[in-house]
Design an enzyme around this catalytic site. Structure first.
Site, PDB file in Angstrom:
ATOM      1  N   SER A   1      72.131 -78.190 -37.614  1.00 17.09           N
ATOM      2  CA  SER A   1      71.533 -78.401 -38.920  1.00 17.09           C
ATOM      3  C   SER A   1      71.196 -77.060 -39.549  1.00 17.09           C
ATOM      4  O   SER A   1      71.389 -76.015 -38.942  1.00 17.09           O
ATOM      5  CB  SER A   1      70.270 -79.250 -38.789  1.00 17.09           C
ATOM      6  OG  SER A   1      69.284 -78.527 -38.072  1.00 17.09           O
ATOM      7  N   LYS A   2      70.695 -77.133 -40.740  1.00 15.85           N
ATOM      8  CA  LYS A   2      70.424 -75.928 -41.529  1.00 15.85           C
ATOM      9  C   LYS A   2      69.589 -74.900 -40.774  1.00 15.85           C
ATOM     10  O   LYS A   2      69.769 -73.704 -40.929  1.00 15.85           O
ATOM     11  CB  LYS A   2      69.690 -76.277 -42.826  1.00 15.85           C
ATOM     12  CG  LYS A   2      70.455 -77.141 -43.783  1.00 15.85           C
ATOM     13  CD  LYS A   2      70.081 -78.615 -43.675  1.00 15.85           C
ATOM     14  CE  LYS A   2      71.016 -79.375 -42.768  1.00 15.85           C
ATOM     15  NZ  LYS A   2      70.621 -80.654 -42.279  1.00 15.85           N
TER      16      LYS A   2
END
Length: 474
Positions: free
Chosen positions: A244-245
């Site tokens: 994820s980010k």
RNA sequence: GGCCUCAUCGUCUAACGGUUAGGACACCACCCUUUCAAGGUGGUAACACGGGUUCGAUUCCCGUUGGGGCUACCA
């Protein structure tokens, strides 16, 4: 058997992530290999989160990667009438029913559920309504959703990647398929579209495994033939959690910006969760297509190893002719603010291309050669100078002295090397200790083409001036 | 919690009952280069655990443990 029809169906609610890109790549590889058709479908039924900008980024990302599609992009949002018709057909045939429960009532029921909200399952109270009661509410204009009546039977399929997977219908909820406002819910829209587009192979992420039994039930209720399902594993971050980010770069565009080239990205992604079965790693597109098979895809999630991606990119860069990346390097140099003035970059690229892992790094190394005054003294260069300690300044003084004695006419790699060598011997230091400070002063980096060649190209006046400046700081 | 799913070096992976468990990245050493890289050679490093089945299990079955996914009028 007719030729396969596959689809890649991203929702334009974010950028093209590497996981999605890999799923698209697997679909593409299979389509290429089998002479099939790849369809691009944008799943934009969530109007609140979908944007045209995201759609464009996804299209650009796929194009950059070299994943081409044969049909589309189609927009799911445009097919509302068909989705609705399918829902109504299920309603007419008794495979679905109207549910008049409000969101508030459902939420309350969820909270009141014995095992907590997590164990809640719709109790079908609206399915038990009499025909009169239903007519009455419909006539009164009471809003309703359409719910699918989940059959109480085993739902199983032979997954192209996992093998047999089975669920029990009784464990599944009566999912809503049409909202109060008449728009379709994801699972209905997907099935309706896949049926309409005659999709034969649904290759998608692992996270859809639990959607598949619901969709299979929908296919069956609609009387449509089942496609082959294949669920590819997730991509994880270095900590083993879903990528994820917070892991940094996850979008394809991020890697493009960092100077990864499409061929390397494609090769790397193909080998993440799949292997040709032998020891091949660097594989041209044609080999990838020839060797690909769904059955050889790994079942387990894979960690995205940026270091290996960069290694692979470096392999591609050093094998590429300078001319083929000159334009890209020029673009990166422009970003760095280096004046090009129509200069031929190829000699510089050839000199350093085997020393760089990304286009960005390559451009930086070309840049210092074109314009040493911009050498990255800070902060990387500063740190290096500090790290090299007191001997560094002494070496620089020696270098200035030695290079200063070389006549302009002899400013060539060999005499320069000889001068540095003599100077090092006289001072009783190793050649490497005499060379590296010059390299760092000129480039702000520990890696470059051979120092004497670099010194020759940069030019006497510039080199001496540069060394003096750095010495002043050391 | 329920349902589903996964499990070989730190990481990506090979192995389709019998191998000194192979390759790649990373790391370390050496070679090459009178310099950094690149390249070459070598090295450290793995079958999660417990039961079965079998003459023989990394491989087949069951369980345990540990990951992951889903569990919306999101996709």
């Amino acid at each position: 058997m007719t030729s396969p029809r596959l689809r890649f169906a991203p929702s334009p609610t974010g950028y093209l992530h590497v996981g999605g890109a890999r799923t698209a790549l697997f679909n593409w590889l299979y389509a290429q290999q089998s002479g099939g058709t790849l369809i691009l479908r944008i799943e934009d039924t969530d109007q609140a989160r979908s944007t045209d900008a995201h759609t464009q980024v996804i299209l650009d990302g796929l194009t950059w990667l070299g994943v081409t599609w044969d049909e589309g992009p189609y927009f799911q949002g445009a097919d509302g009438p068909r989705h609705r018709a399918d829902a109504e057909r299920l309603l007419r045939t008794g495979k679905a029913y109207r549910c008049f429960c409000t969101k508030e009532e459902l939420e309350a029921a969820r909270q009141a559920s014995p095992g907590g909200a997590d164990t809640y399952k719709y109790d079908r109270r609206c399915h038990r309504l009499s025909a009169e009661a239903i007519d009455q509410r419909v006539l009164a204009g009471t809003p309703f959703v359409i719910r699918f009546l989940m059959p109480d039977e085993e739902i199983a399929w032979d997954d192209a990647i996992h093998g047999r997977i089975s669920f029990q219908g009784r464990d599944l909820d009566d999912l809503v398929i049409l909202r109060t406002n008449g728009t379709p819910i994801y699972n209905l829209a997907v099935v309706s579209d896949d049926v309409a587009m005659r999709i034969t192979h649904v290759i998608r992420g692992d996270d859809h495994i639990s959607n598949t039994p619901k969709q299979i039930a929908l296919y069956q209720a609609l009387g449509a033939p089942l496609p082959v399902f294949g669920h590819v594993p997730m991509i994880l971050g270095p900590d083993g959690k879903k990528l994820s980010k917070r892991h940094g770069a996850t979008a394809v565009g991020d890697y493009q910006a960092q100077g990864i080239i499409p061929a390397a990205m494609r090769n790397f992604l193909a080998l993440l969760g799949w292997s040709p079965g032998d020891d091949r790693e660097i594989m041209p597109e044609a080999d990838l297509i020839a060797a690909f098979s769904l059955g050889a895809i790994q079942k387990k999630a894979a960690v995205f190893d940026v270091t290996k991606l960069e290694w692979m990119n470096g392999q591609y860069l050093s094998a590429l002719p300078a001319a083929s990346i000159e334009g890209l390097i020029a673009a990166h140099l422009a970003d760095l603010g280096v004046a090009l003035a129509g200069r031929d970059l190829r000699p510089a690229i050839d000199a350093v291309k085997s020393r760089a892992r990304t286009l960005t790094q390559l451009a930086e190394r070309v840049a210092v050669r074109l314009d040493p005054s911009r050498a990255a003294l800070e902060p990387k260069g500063e740190a290096l100078i500090t790290k090299m300690g007191p001997a560094y300044a002494a070496s620089l003084r020696l270098a200035i002295e030695a290079l200063g004695t070389i006549p302009d006419a002899e400013w060539h790699p060999e005499p320069i090397l000889a001068a540095i060598k003599r100077s090092a011997e006289a001072a009783g230091i190793k050649l490497g200790d005499a060379m590296q400070p010059i390299r760092v002063a000129l480039t702000g980096d520990t890696v470059s083409e051979p120092v004497n060649e670099l010194v020759a190209v940069v030019g006497k006046a510039t080199v001496l001036a540069r060394l003096a400046v750095v010495l002043g700081r050391a």
